[in-house]
Design a protein around this motif. Structure first.
Motif, PDB file in Angstrom:
ATOM      1  N   GLY A   3       2.523   8.150   8.024  1.00 51.31           N
ATOM      2  CA  GLY A   3       1.711   7.304   8.882  1.00 51.31           C
ATOM      3  C   GLY A   3       0.539   6.648   8.178  1.00 51.31           C
ATOM      4  O   GLY A   3       0.352   6.753   6.962  1.00 51.31           O
ATOM      5  N   ARG A   4      -0.295   6.002   8.977  1.00 52.38           N
ATOM      6  CA  ARG A   4      -1.396   5.194   8.442  1.00 52.38           C
ATOM      7  C   ARG A   4      -2.539   6.021   7.880  1.00 52.38           C
ATOM      8  O   ARG A   4      -3.330   5.525   7.072  1.00 52.38           O
ATOM      9  CB  ARG A   4      -1.917   4.268   9.542  1.00 52.38           C
ATOM     10  N   ILE A   5      -2.636   7.291   8.291  1.00 56.93           N
ATOM     11  CA  ILE A   5      -3.754   8.107   7.815  1.00 56.93           C
ATOM     12  C   ILE A   5      -3.746   8.227   6.298  1.00 56.93           C
ATOM     13  O   ILE A   5      -4.808   8.317   5.661  1.00 56.93           O
ATOM     14  CB  ILE A   5      -3.723   9.515   8.471  1.00 56.93           C
ATOM     15  N   ARG A   6      -2.568   8.197   5.689  1.00 58.80           N
ATOM     16  CA  ARG A   6      -2.491   8.349   4.234  1.00 58.80           C
ATOM     17  C   ARG A   6      -3.183   7.184   3.521  1.00 58.80           C
ATOM     18  O   ARG A   6      -3.801   7.372   2.464  1.00 58.80           O
ATOM     19  CB  ARG A   6      -1.035   8.487   3.800  1.00 58.80           C
ATOM     20  N   HIS A   7      -3.094   5.996   4.083  1.00 61.86           N
ATOM     21  CA  HIS A   7      -3.785   4.849   3.487  1.00 61.86           C
ATOM     22  C   HIS A   7      -5.302   5.003   3.603  1.00 61.86           C
ATOM     23  O   HIS A   7      -6.046   4.704   2.662  1.00 61.86           O
ATOM     24  CB  HIS A   7      -3.337   3.558   4.177  1.00 61.86           C
TER      25      HIS A   7
END
Length: 461
Positions: free
Chosen positions: A345-349
């Protein structure tokens, strides 16, 4: 009645239990296995039963580790009804459509790489069409409604207080020798914002009970909220961002609740709050649709000027461009994004752009399973690799355990304590250390026959 343990035995994802009653088969949950790449590869393995022979599926709640393999079950032959509480039905649609979209996108990306290396392409675990086919079979139940789902086999859902629509499942039979099974699903702690407390159940011949925090006691809710407030204060003084990995269903709404409740005290108005999730707006709409199952305190706050899901400085970012723009936020932002265990998901970015900043604050407000990036960060790892880049972790890390959506050891003990006949209890959905500790407490306090479920294990009731 015979129970076969098919998932979440010694681990906290992949919930699935098969109940055989005469010649009928009822499956309880069909969840995704989550963790590192090797662990998640198990999702494509054959089911330990023939999906075409399952007569009915009952879902405890909409978290992906309880519903994530439902489209695969249908793809491989299951054609029966899928029973779920009404809010769970709405949330499951959002979760499965999103999961299928991710599976398609990840497979497309992987197949581009494989094509460059002359390798055969892969198929996604399931597609959006598979998810749609599964969702057509969903049937809705209200809390407390007794339903005959198969001849002589009945189901009733009781509020489990874990997320919106979460339920403990009562399954019982008619006849000369009736039997009653209770499956806890995931049990929430008392006093969770928005949700009602777990509903007590008195009668059962066998209990399948989660044990995620079977060896821990949570901090008090008051102390936890105070700690979260201190994070806001520290972040404001240091000029950094607050980054919060959170599941789109459950934890996100509770975090917004506490921001609304403490809007002035924490200086929440000084921050730009971003809910970075394609599904966030849809989930918020489901919460607003089902406010009839909120607790009284949530109803009061919903009527106030700081409605939690509509804070004046809250922005829901849905598009990829909007999400990428957050990478330019160097301070003064609160970014809430999935996945809750940081394994996708986006949290990794957002972690990629904030872990190296000394003034950034990473807040872990939920359980982090073994093998996930979230668990590594909670355990204090000094550097991580994200998108092929080594990142030294300089950001401050905060583990806010008291916001867990799971009951702690005391809460689990209290929930079981309502069963008057002290039925045998099989502990599922927990790592072995937690399960052993809880089993010992149940034996000591209640004289209960408390056992740890094992993969493929079978119990006669």
């Amino acid at each position: 009645m015979r129970v076969r343990f098919c998932g979440a035995n010694g681990e906290v994802t992949g919930s699935s239990h098969l109940v055989a009653i005469d010649d009928k088969l009822v499956l309880l949950d069909c969840g995704m296995i989550q963790g590192d790449e090797e662990t998640e590869a198990r999702n494509a393995d054959p089911f330990p039963f023939d999906p075409a022979r399952i007569d009915a599926l009952v879902l405890s709640h909409a978290h992906i580790d309880h519903v994530g393999r439902v489209p695969l079950l249908v793809k491989r032959g299951f054609t029966g009804p899928i029973w779920a509480q009404a809010a769970t039905a709405d949330l499951t649609r959002i979760m499965l459509e999103d999961s299928a979209s991710i599976a398609e996108s990840d497979t497309l990306r992987e197949n581009r790489r494989r094509a460059q290396q002359g390798q055969k392409p892969l198929d996604p675990l399931y597609t959006r069409e598979d998810a749609k086919a599964a969702l057509r079979n969903v049937r809705r139940l209200d809390y407390g409604e007794a339903k005959e789902i198969l001849p002589g086999i009945h189901v009733r859902l009781r509020d489990a207080g874990h997320i919106l629509g979460s339920a403990a499942v009562e399954l019982w039979t008619d006849g000369e020798a009736p039997r009653r099974l209770v499956f806890s699903g995931d049990i929430g702690p008392k006093g969770t914002p928005i949700l009602r407390d777990p509903e007590p159940i008195a009668d059962a011949d066998i209990v399948l009970m989660e044990s995620t925090y079977g060896n821990r006691l949570h901090r008090s809710r008051g102390d936890t909220v105070d700690e979260l407030g201190r994070v806001f204060g520290e972040a404001y003084r240091s000029g950094g961002n607050i980054v919060i990995p959170a599941f789109a269903v459950g934890r996100t709404q509770e975090l917004l609740y506490w921001m609304a409740e403490n809007y002035e005290d924490w200086g929440v108005d000084r921050f730009r709050i971003y809910l970075d999730s394609p599904m966030a707006g849809k989930v918020l709409s489901v919460y607003e649709k089902h406010d009839d199952i909120f607790d009284d305190e949530a109803r009061r706050l919903w009527a106030s000027r700081h409605q939690p899901l509509r804070l004046p400085n809250l922005r829901v970012t849905e598009s990829v461009d909007e999400s990428q723009a957050l990478n330019r936020e160097e301070g003064g932002a609160v970014i809430i994004a999935g996945s809750g265990m940081c394994n996708g998901g986006r949290i990794r970015h957002h972690l990629r752009h904030n872990l190296g900043r000394e003034n950034a604050h990473i807040v872990f407000a939920g359980y982090q399973a073994h093998g996930t990036l979230g668990r590594l960060l909670v355990d204090g790892v000094h550097d991580v690799r994200l998108f092929g880049e080594r990142i030294e972790v300089r950001a401050q890390r905060h583990t806010i355990g008291g916001l867990s959506a799971h009951a702690d050891q005391a809460g689990l003990m209290e929930w079981y304590g309502h069963f008057t006949s002290r039925p045998p209890v099989y502990l599922v959905h927990g790592e072995d250390e937690a399960r052993r500790a809880l089993a010992g407490k149940l034996r000591e306090k209640y004289g209960a026959r408390a056992e740890l479920s094992r993969p493929g294990g079978i119990v006669e009731v």
